[in-house]
Design a protein around this motif. Structure first.
Motif, PDB file in Angstrom:
ATOM      1  N   ASP A  96      -0.607   9.313  19.926  1.00 28.76           N
ATOM      2  CA  ASP A  96      -0.364  10.496  19.101  1.00 28.76           C
ATOM      3  C   ASP A  96       1.115  10.834  18.960  1.00 28.76           C
ATOM      4  O   ASP A  96       1.498  11.531  18.029  1.00 28.76           O
ATOM      5  CB  ASP A  96      -1.091  11.701  19.717  1.00 28.76           C
ATOM      6  CG  ASP A  96      -2.588  11.496  19.757  1.00 28.76           C
ATOM      7  OD1 ASP A  96      -3.251  11.790  18.751  1.00 28.76           O
ATOM      8  OD2 ASP A  96      -3.091  11.014  20.792  1.00 28.76           O
ATOM      9  N   ASP A  97       1.933  10.357  19.890  1.00 29.32           N
ATOM     10  CA  ASP A  97       3.367  10.659  19.847  1.00 29.32           C
ATOM     11  C   ASP A  97       4.073   9.677  20.769  1.00 29.32           C
ATOM     12  O   ASP A  97       3.435   8.969  21.551  1.00 29.32           O
ATOM     13  CB  ASP A  97       3.624  12.097  20.307  1.00 29.32           C
ATOM     14  CG  ASP A  97       4.983  12.628  19.871  1.00 29.32           C
ATOM     15  OD1 ASP A  97       5.732  11.879  19.202  1.00 29.32           O
ATOM     16  OD2 ASP A  97       5.292  13.785  20.208  1.00 29.32           O
ATOM     17  N   TYR A  98       5.397   9.620  20.661  1.00 32.39           N
ATOM     18  CA  TYR A  98       6.167   8.749  21.548  1.00 32.39           C
ATOM     19  C   TYR A  98       7.476   9.422  21.916  1.00 32.39           C
ATOM     20  O   TYR A  98       7.967  10.316  21.234  1.00 32.39           O
ATOM     21  CB  TYR A  98       6.427   7.384  20.905  1.00 32.39           C
ATOM     22  CG  TYR A  98       7.362   7.419  19.711  1.00 32.39           C
ATOM     23  CD1 TYR A  98       8.753   7.373  19.881  1.00 32.39           C
ATOM     24  CD2 TYR A  98       6.870   7.513  18.414  1.00 32.39           C
ATOM     25  CE1 TYR A  98       9.608   7.417  18.802  1.00 32.39           C
ATOM     26  CE2 TYR A  98       7.713   7.566  17.326  1.00 32.39           C
ATOM     27  CZ  TYR A  98       9.084   7.505  17.522  1.00 32.39           C
ATOM     28  OH  TYR A  98       9.932   7.569  16.450  1.00 32.39           O
ATOM     29  N   LEU A  99       8.036   8.964  23.041  1.00 36.80           N
ATOM     30  CA  LEU A  99       9.307   9.476  23.534  1.00 36.80           C
ATOM     31  C   LEU A  99      10.087   8.287  24.068  1.00 36.80           C
ATOM     32  O   LEU A  99       9.570   7.502  24.869  1.00 36.80           O
ATOM     33  CB  LEU A  99       9.062  10.506  24.642  1.00 36.80           C
ATOM     34  CG  LEU A  99      10.229  11.387  25.082  1.00 36.80           C
ATOM     35  CD1 LEU A  99      10.814  12.149  23.895  1.00 36.80           C
ATOM     36  CD2 LEU A  99       9.748  12.374  26.144  1.00 36.80           C
ATOM     37  N   ARG A 118      -2.566  21.028  19.834  1.00 40.37           N
ATOM     38  CA  ARG A 118      -3.175  20.382  18.669  1.00 40.37           C
ATOM     39  C   ARG A 118      -4.593  19.929  18.980  1.00 40.37           C
ATOM     40  O   ARG A 118      -5.509  20.082  18.159  1.00 40.37           O
ATOM     41  CB  ARG A 118      -2.324  19.191  18.236  1.00 40.37           C
ATOM     42  CG  ARG A 118      -2.761  18.557  16.920  1.00 40.37           C
ATOM     43  CD  ARG A 118      -2.008  17.270  16.666  1.00 40.37           C
ATOM     44  NE  ARG A 118      -0.557  17.446  16.772  1.00 40.37           N
ATOM     45  CZ  ARG A 118       0.302  16.436  16.840  1.00 40.37           C
ATOM     46  NH1 ARG A 118      -0.141  15.179  16.847  1.00 40.37           N
ATOM     47  NH2 ARG A 118       1.589  16.667  16.912  1.00 40.37           N
ATOM     48  N   ALA A 119      -4.787  19.370  20.170  1.00 34.59           N
ATOM     49  CA  ALA A 119      -6.118  18.896  20.553  1.00 34.59           C
ATOM     50  C   ALA A 119      -7.122  20.036  20.646  1.00 34.59           C
ATOM     51  O   ALA A 119      -8.318  19.845  20.409  1.00 34.59           O
ATOM     52  CB  ALA A 119      -6.042  18.158  21.891  1.00 34.59           C
ATOM     53  N   SER A 123      -2.565  26.153  16.550  1.00 33.98           N
ATOM     54  CA  SER A 123      -1.332  25.782  15.855  1.00 33.98           C
ATOM     55  C   SER A 123      -0.082  26.364  16.492  1.00 33.98           C
ATOM     56  O   SER A 123       0.983  25.751  16.478  1.00 33.98           O
ATOM     57  CB  SER A 123      -1.407  26.220  14.387  1.00 33.98           C
ATOM     58  OG  SER A 123      -1.634  27.620  14.294  1.00 33.98           O
ATOM     59  N   GLY A 124      -0.183  27.563  17.057  1.00 33.86           N
ATOM     60  CA  GLY A 124       0.990  28.214  17.636  1.00 33.86           C
ATOM     61  C   GLY A 124       0.936  28.230  19.147  1.00 33.86           C
ATOM     62  O   GLY A 124       0.037  27.664  19.773  1.00 33.86           O
ATOM     63  N   VAL A 125       1.916  28.909  19.757  1.00 32.86           N
ATOM     64  CA  VAL A 125       1.978  28.966  21.217  1.00 32.86           C
ATOM     65  C   VAL A 125       1.208  30.160  21.767  1.00 32.86           C
ATOM     66  O   VAL A 125       1.076  30.306  22.974  1.00 32.86           O
ATOM     67  CB  VAL A 125       3.432  29.022  21.715  1.00 32.86           C
ATOM     68  CG1 VAL A 125       4.179  27.761  21.323  1.00 32.86           C
ATOM     69  CG2 VAL A 125       4.146  30.268  21.204  1.00 32.86           C
TER      70      VAL A 125
END
Length: 225
Positions: A96-99, A118-119, A123-125
């Motif tokens: 889903d993402d990378y660093l 997201r999972a 949408s927000g914090v």
């Protein structure tokens, strides 16, 4: 929330694992691809962080096998490879993402939080359910204008229930997502934490945000927004 970290660099495992535990996560660690793949198959993690260059089974193969078998938790890739093709291959495999290494822990933490939100469909914090407001970034809880002070374990219980609002969550599930593999499961501990959270959120027993479903578990009323 319970995370899986698969990384063969001992020092990095210690640094990341310690930082994530200090941030309130339960963390299981593996230094080998095959073992990490098995853990991801066997345990209901909330998210996995893994290196691409793993011994035994590559990170790409771990991801492909998980996704092929229906494992759906978010996956964050750590990679020392700077070729864009490697990052694309990881994402195409199901990550889903990378660093890219080296990185600041704060960025890793922010990406993990974003993937977890997201999972959960948030949408927000900030997650709000009626008068109960949970700030995921600050880890603060308010009921109306009143700030509610929770212990670390109480916060974990409330966070998981609110991020899965409307869903029946068993005591076993709560325990599995709060503690790493070395913790001995005890549903009575969860009962105590839920009771404490209830008292602090709803001292007058008017709101009743957390339902108990006998023999099934708990449910935070409604859905997060």
């Amino acid at each position: 929330m319970r995370l899986l970290l698969i990384e063969d660099d001992v020092e990095l495992v210690q640094q990341i694992g310690s930082g994530l535990r200090d941030a309130g996560y339960a963390v299981d660690c593996s230094r080998e691809g095959q073992d990490g793949w098995f853990l991801g198959q066997a345990v209901p993690f909330d998210l996995a962080v893994l290196d691409l260059g793993l011994p035994g089974l590559s990170g790409i193969d771990v991801i492909r096998r998980w996704r092929a078998s229906g494992v759906a938790f978010p996956i964050l890739i750590l990679t020392a490879r700077d070729r864009w093709q490697d990052k694309v291959e990881g994402l195409n495999a199901g990550a889903d993402d990378y660093l890219t290494k080296p990185f600041h822990f704060e960025e890793l933490s922010a990406r993990i939080k974003a993937l977890l939100r997201r999972a959960a469909g948030v949408s927000g914090v900030v997650v709000e359910r009626g008068p109960v407001r949970l700030d995921l970034a600050a880890q603060e809880v308010h009921v109306g204008e009143r700030r509610v002070e929770l212990t670390a374990q109480e916060y974990k219980v409330l966070e998981y229930l609110m991020l899965h609002a409307g869903t029946v969550v068993s005591k076993t599930t709560l325990t599995e997502h709060m503690y790493d593999q070395d913790f001995e499961l005890d549903s009575n501990v969860i009962e105590v934490f839920v009771a404490r959270v209830r008292r602090k959120l709803d001292p007058d027993n008017r709101l009743r945000p957390i339902e108990t479903l006998r023999g099934r578990g708990y449910r935070f009323a409604g859905h997060p927004r």
